[in-house]
Design a protein around this motif. Structure first.
Motif, PDB file in Angstrom:
ATOM      1  N   MET A 239      19.217  34.165  40.538  1.00 28.13           N
ATOM      2  CA  MET A 239      18.470  34.619  39.368  1.00 28.13           C
ATOM      3  C   MET A 239      19.378  35.415  38.435  1.00 28.13           C
ATOM      4  SD  MET A 239      14.853  36.636  39.478  1.00 28.13           S
ATOM      5  CE  MET A 239      14.113  37.407  38.040  1.00 28.13           C
ATOM      6  N   PRO A 240      19.386  35.109  37.130  1.00 26.51           N
ATOM      7  CA  PRO A 240      20.257  35.830  36.194  1.00 26.51           C
ATOM      8  C   PRO A 240      20.032  37.330  36.239  1.00 26.51           C
ATOM      9  CG  PRO A 240      19.275  33.908  35.151  1.00 26.51           C
ATOM     10  CD  PRO A 240      18.586  34.067  36.481  1.00 26.51           C
ATOM     11  N   SER A 241      21.129  38.093  36.268  1.00 21.76           N
ATOM     12  CA  SER A 241      21.023  39.549  36.383  1.00 21.76           C
ATOM     13  C   SER A 241      20.422  40.192  35.135  1.00 21.76           C
ATOM     14  CB  SER A 241      22.411  40.150  36.653  1.00 21.76           C
ATOM     15  OG  SER A 241      23.303  39.819  35.603  1.00 21.76           O
ATOM     16  N   ASN A 242      20.491  39.496  34.001  1.00 22.38           N
ATOM     17  CA  ASN A 242      19.947  40.063  32.763  1.00 22.38           C
ATOM     18  C   ASN A 242      18.575  39.500  32.429  1.00 22.38           C
ATOM     19  OD1 ASN A 242      20.703  37.453  32.114  1.00 22.38           O
ATOM     20  ND2 ASN A 242      21.499  37.987  30.090  1.00 22.38           N
ATOM     21  N   PHE A 243      17.902  38.945  33.429  1.00 19.10           N
ATOM     22  CA  PHE A 243      16.626  38.275  33.210  1.00 19.10           C
ATOM     23  C   PHE A 243      15.604  39.189  32.534  1.00 19.10           C
ATOM     24  CE2 PHE A 243      12.457  36.688  34.795  1.00 19.10           C
ATOM     25  CZ  PHE A 243      12.507  35.434  34.216  1.00 19.10           C
ATOM     26  N   ALA A 244      15.458  40.413  33.047  1.00 16.91           N
ATOM     27  CA  ALA A 244      14.452  41.335  32.516  1.00 16.91           C
ATOM     28  C   ALA A 244      14.766  41.781  31.100  1.00 16.91           C
ATOM     29  CB  ALA A 244      14.322  42.557  33.428  1.00 16.91           C
ATOM     30  N   GLU A 245      16.043  41.726  30.711  1.00 16.53           N
ATOM     31  CA  GLU A 245      16.434  42.149  29.375  1.00 16.53           C
ATOM     32  C   GLU A 245      15.866  41.231  28.298  1.00 16.53           C
ATOM     33  OE1 GLU A 245      20.659  42.490  29.246  1.00 16.53           O
ATOM     34  OE2 GLU A 245      20.743  43.733  31.048  1.00 16.53           O
ATOM     35  N   GLN A 246      15.491  40.016  28.682  1.00 15.59           N
ATOM     36  CA  GLN A 246      14.931  39.065  27.725  1.00 15.59           C
ATOM     37  C   GLN A 246      13.465  39.389  27.418  1.00 15.59           C
ATOM     38  OE1 GLN A 246      17.166  36.926  26.619  1.00 15.59           O
ATOM     39  NE2 GLN A 246      18.666  37.522  28.175  1.00 15.59           N
ATOM     40  N   MET A 247      12.834  40.178  28.276  1.00 13.46           N
ATOM     41  CA  MET A 247      11.403  40.457  28.142  1.00 13.46           C
ATOM     42  C   MET A 247      11.128  41.742  27.377  1.00 13.46           C
ATOM     43  SD  MET A 247      10.110  39.846  32.048  1.00 13.46           S
ATOM     44  CE  MET A 247      10.552  38.378  32.983  1.00 13.46           C
ATOM     45  N   LYS A 248       9.947  41.808  26.811  1.00 10.57           N
ATOM     46  CA  LYS A 248       9.443  43.067  26.283  1.00 10.57           C
ATOM     47  C   LYS A 248       8.857  43.851  27.459  1.00 10.57           C
ATOM     48  CE  LYS A 248       8.325  41.115  21.757  1.00 10.57           C
ATOM     49  NZ  LYS A 248       8.866  39.771  22.014  1.00 10.57           N
TER      50      LYS A 248
END
Length: 264
Positions: A239-248
């Motif tokens: 899972m991409p480590s920056n996944f949550a950064e894409q979300m609000k």
């Protein structure tokens, strides 16, 4: 009084010793990860294809599903020129592509338009996210580079035009609308591509339909923000480590609450 002085003196001496030792040790300074940039006018065919390979195996997360695990066609061992011709000739194909290049582009931008037989989800939907949207968000140049890589890797001719230098233009920043609910956010950010959730039966990642029986809300949140901090037994850290950064923030909390309540 002499005892207090001795204790204070010992403490000061110990602090000085540690300070000296610390300064003698090699100093290592961490660097923040930097986003790769490139000059559109500097590409050769070889460097453009290499960029495509790097994106295919990295930022594009293509190998997350397109591998030998059977969840999606294993592109790395397929001749994509021949494969594209076969799919365009399929009676089920209803797209607008006419050749390999346009078929590959269409399959990335409209993955559910044509789903390869024996793949996909219920209702003939592809679990693959649209790659020019969140969370992957590839640019047009990056998409073209991946197409070039998929063509050339099999010895076929690259038909994608190399990007050319263009005068700098003012970028208009667009803000993606907030997902209406948790189900919309889960679909929007491609969770169904790897996890069994909603109508997805994917087994690439842990089943999220019963995650509330294993993890607390805080642990679910951490698994999204820091996906590689704790890896579920039997799975790989993909899972991409920056996944949550894409979300609000609201979208993240909607997903966490949804999963914590048993996916209901």
């Amino acid at each position: 009084m002499p005892i207090v002085i001795k204790v204070l003196g010992f403490s000061v001496a110990l602090t000085l010793v540690f300070t000296i030792i610390t300064n003698l040790l090699p100093q290592v300074e961490g660097e923040a990860p930097q986003e790769k940039t490139f000059d559109p006018g500097a590409f050769t065919e070889e460097s453009f294809v290499l960029l495509g390979e790097d994106l295919f195996k990295g930022k594009g997360t293509c190998t997350l599903c397109h591998n030998n695990m059977g969840r999606a066609p294993d592109i790395l061992v397929m001749n994509m020129g021949e494969t594209a011709a076969e799919r365009l000739a399929d009676t089920r194909y209803q797209g607008k592509a006419t050749d390999t290049e346009s078929y590959l582009r269409e399959s990335m931008l409209e993955p559910s338009l044509y789903v390869v037989k024996n793949y996909g989800k219920k209702g003939s939907k592809s679990p693959m996210p649209v790659i020019n949207k969140a969370p992957i968000q590839l640019s047009e140049i990056e998409i073209n580079a991946i197409i070039a890589y998929m063509q050339v890797k099999d010895g076929n001719q690259m038909t994608v035009a190399l990007p050319t230098a263009t005068p700098p233009q003012e970028k208009t920043k667009t803000v993606q609308a907030l997902a209406e609910n948790a189900e919309a956010a889960i679909s929007q950010y491609g969770c169904t591509a790897c996890h069994a959730i909603l109508t997805s039966e994917s087994e690439i990642g842990p089943d999220l339909r019963n995650v509330a029986t294993r993890l607390s809300s805080a642990e679910i949140r951490q698994s999204i923000i820091e996906p590689n901090a704790v890896i579920t037994e039997g799975y790989s850290p993909m899972m991409p480590s920056n996944f949550a950064e894409q979300m609000k923030v609201k979208e993240l909390e909607m997903i966490v609450q949804f999963l914590a309540e048993g996916g209901q």
